[in-house]
Design an enzyme around this catalytic site. Sequence first.
Site, PDB file in Angstrom:
ATOM      1  N   ASN A 138       0.856  -1.184   0.000  1.00 20.78           N
ATOM      2  CA  ASN A 138       0.000   0.000   0.000  1.00 20.78           C
ATOM      3  C   ASN A 138       0.893   1.236   0.000  1.00 20.78           C
ATOM      4  O   ASN A 138       1.782   1.363   0.849  1.00 20.78           O
ATOM      5  CB  ASN A 138      -0.919   0.000   1.234  1.00 20.78           C
TER       6      ASN A 138
ATOM      7  N   SER B  90     -11.510  -4.156   2.912  1.00 20.01           N
ATOM      8  CA  SER B  90     -10.202  -3.603   2.593  1.00 20.01           C
ATOM      9  C   SER B  90      -9.349  -3.470   3.848  1.00 20.01           C
ATOM     10  O   SER B  90      -8.164  -3.817   3.870  1.00 20.01           O
ATOM     11  CB  SER B  90     -10.385  -2.230   1.942  1.00 20.01           C
TER      12      SER B  90
ATOM     13  N   SER C  70      -5.223  -0.410  -2.718  1.00 24.66           N
ATOM     14  CA  SER C  70      -5.703   0.940  -2.454  1.00 24.66           C
ATOM     15  C   SER C  70      -6.814   0.809  -1.428  1.00 24.66           C
ATOM     16  O   SER C  70      -7.792   0.080  -1.645  1.00 24.66           O
ATOM     17  CB  SER C  70      -6.209   1.593  -3.742  1.00 24.66           C
ATOM     18  N   GLU C  71      -6.681   1.486  -0.295  1.00 24.77           N
ATOM     19  CA  GLU C  71      -7.544   1.177   0.847  1.00 24.77           C
ATOM     20  C   GLU C  71      -8.997   1.559   0.649  1.00 24.77           C
ATOM     21  O   GLU C  71      -9.857   1.158   1.439  1.00 24.77           O
ATOM     22  CB  GLU C  71      -6.987   1.782   2.142  1.00 24.77           C
ATOM     23  N   ASN C  72      -9.287   2.312  -0.416  1.00 24.81           N
ATOM     24  CA  ASN C  72     -10.698   2.578  -0.696  1.00 24.81           C
ATOM     25  C   ASN C  72     -11.406   1.385  -1.323  1.00 24.81           C
ATOM     26  O   ASN C  72     -12.609   1.465  -1.601  1.00 24.81           O
ATOM     27  CB  ASN C  72     -10.861   3.830  -1.571  1.00 24.81           C
TER      28      ASN C  72
END
Lengths: 232, 232, 207, 207
Positions: free
Chosen positions: C22, C86, C44-46
């Site tokens: 990340n 996530s 991607s943490e979204n």
Amino acid sequence: MASKPRATPSKALEGLLFDGMTIAAGGFGLCGIPENLILAIRDSGVRDLTVISNDCGVDDFGLGLLLDARQIRKMVASYVGDNSKFMNQFISGALEVEFNPQGTLAERLRAGGAGIPGFYTATGVGTTVAEDKEHKVFDGRTYILERGLVADLSIVKAWRGDAQGNLTYRRTAMNFNPDCAMAGKVTVAEVEELLPVGALDKAAIHTPGVFVDRLVVTTSEKRIEKRTVRAA
Amino acid sequence: MASKPRATPSKALEGLLFDGMTIAAGGFGLCGIPENLILAIRDSGVRDLTVISNDCGVDDFGLGLLLDARQIRKMVASYVGDNSKFMNQFISGALEVEFNPQGTLAERLRAGGAGIPGFYTATGVGTTVAEDKEHKVFDGRTYILERGLVADLSIVKAWRGDAQGNLTYRRTAMNFNPDCAMAGKVTVAEVEELLPVGALDKAAIHTPGVFVDRLVVTTSEKRIEKRTVRAA
Amino acid sequence: MWTREQMAEQAAEELQDGMYVNLGIGIPTLVANYAGDRDITLQSENGMLGMGPFPFEEDVDADLINAGKQTISELARTSYFASSSSFAMIRGGHLDLSILGAMEVSETGDLANWMIPGKLVKGMGGAMDLVAGCKRIVIVMDHANKHGESKLLKRCSLPLTGQGVVDRVITNLGVFDVVLGGLRIDQLAPGVSLCAVRSLTEATLVE
Amino acid sequence: MWTREQMAEQAAEELQDGMYVNLGIGIPTLVANYAGDRDITLQSENGMLGMGPFPFEEDVDADLINAGKQTISELARTSYFASSSSFAMIRGGHLDLSILGAMEVSETGDLANWMIPGKLVKGMGGAMDLVAGCKRIVIVMDHANKHGESKLLKRCSLPLTGQGVVDRVITNLGVFDVVLGGLRIDQLAPGVSLCAVRSLTEATLVE
């Protein structure tokens, strides 16, 4: 049972809004936000809202519109981003903000929807986030207790839905939407397309209909916050 | 990185098995069980296993084969079902069993995979399940603390996968598989079809590849436990 | 002294085949440009695993952004999921590495990068989760702030993002590992003397 | 006295348009046959919402079973999900009703239906979750066990599935609601006298 689809965003919210209520809203930045339901909430004039959402959109779009209209008393969020109204209202004390780590916020929403009143996480230990929270050691590591969140109303945005309330999200427009859908005492969805029941791919129904009380078909502007491209 | 696909179930488990280990296995009854990985574990002769799984299959198929071979020391399960060996070994004391409510078991696996060492649930309050567990009152209701589960190895069964470890399950053969996949320090999947990377529908990838370390293509017998039909 | 691009290139040496990584906003985002032929997967943490590069103009999609809100593209390997899933991935220790920016780092590995009380509030976003959950945390930032003051401190002055979470710091002056007793200099940027680094660093430096 | 089918028919009166319902193994499964034209959605806790009837022979699918391990069919509205999501739905109070079988029910709404120590161990499966999470719990069972002893007790003798969780009990003799002070008789099956019910019931009966 009243059928789930409604004709307009304001009809989809009819009878659900009251001053002082808590609203959870899906979306990340301006991606996957229930933009038409937000407009209907703005137009309703409801106020003293506690809004649970990752961020507050931008100054003039998304939840930023509710900030601008001073309808929000408190934000439960992880990020201010480039929203100057958000930051200024917070720093001036006009807006109460409870900052949550993004993953804690998402898990709190899921937990609330899943009947879990509290869970332990190492996220935020040793920071201001941990202040006044119960600490507990598991297997030698320290964790803090975080609470499940339940909202009076959740508003979400999906790509496709059906009259049973089944929803499929598109790409990263999914984000907080499934978690918010679970966390609402009542959940209203706006969708780009309403398909006949049975037409959604059953393996790709991300939110089963039980979580959705009403839905409305809308046309989204889908504004882009940071258009970044590479050379052709 | 060694590539994830392996030629056979035993090669997929190579170097991962040891006496006294904990294995989490997906499946519900005989539906969606990693039947070929179970056979390879039986053939390996590994013993003193703690097995986490909803149930133990039937006497002569699924995890019942490991019971039959006396390779399991302890079961963490929710249901015995019609497995007479399971019940008899438990009642005679030959097998230790930790009964978990099914939803608590599923959530414990997800929690373990999600870095959550403990969560509160009202399930089991006032029953033997709550004995010796911490009780806590939230908003006037009593809950008990349940722990996250992490397994030395998780074995799961999917319908389709790709070399990145992305998995799609089929119908109710999904069940505990995604939760087990998250809970393994190492996770091995058996799949019916290995598709080229990019061929899986991205909206229907139920287990992203990060959770899967190795996978193997197998042919499943898919035995049916209770064939029930209606008249034509 | 390294440029931003050189800092990113330096950070890219952290990347190894098969890693799940990340990358934070800013210089960390640039690190992907220096992955070369190493087969890494960006999270991607979204809600995306297998993040691709910025899209061509005609492929821009409002429904496809990264955690920095930038439009991006998908890859063959890409999968999408909800925010809770996530962060289950992140919190559960399934990512090998996160490379983030910072305002301050302490010699004990504390990190501050989300607010300056009374002045600037960004919010922590996913940073607190990433530093608590990822197997390895590497910070890339300028060695000093705009007033010329060291950002490598004995103790952070700003509200923390995480306590004792940083493994390595890459600045324009060099590479520093958080070890018992302080920061150990792994290497210095070309033209940077040990003496200069000492004078520009508040944190205890260990050789 | 009601037959199994009549008990199921009686239980079906609980069903209302738009309800999300989980039916247990045994007589509760039969309740679906009496839904008539009410639009209800059945949840199966192994990971399905919108459960259809048993399949035609040629449609039998090993990957499509209910929580009783029986082969079933899907409907247009059907969705599938992981066990943790299924029980999130249940535990989170999103189901309106669960109809379950039982070994014993107490006058305070305690339920026992998962084991007889030293003799029979079924395991609780999803029953503990269902009784803790669903908005309404209705039990369908024979009034007496095979030894002729009341299964409606002052206190359960067997290990509990849940404490104070039952709203209504439907037996072959009648319909009983759990109220303050005991079980209130809602109705009696044809040919069953109040006197007979009293003699066959250990639990306190309230009129």
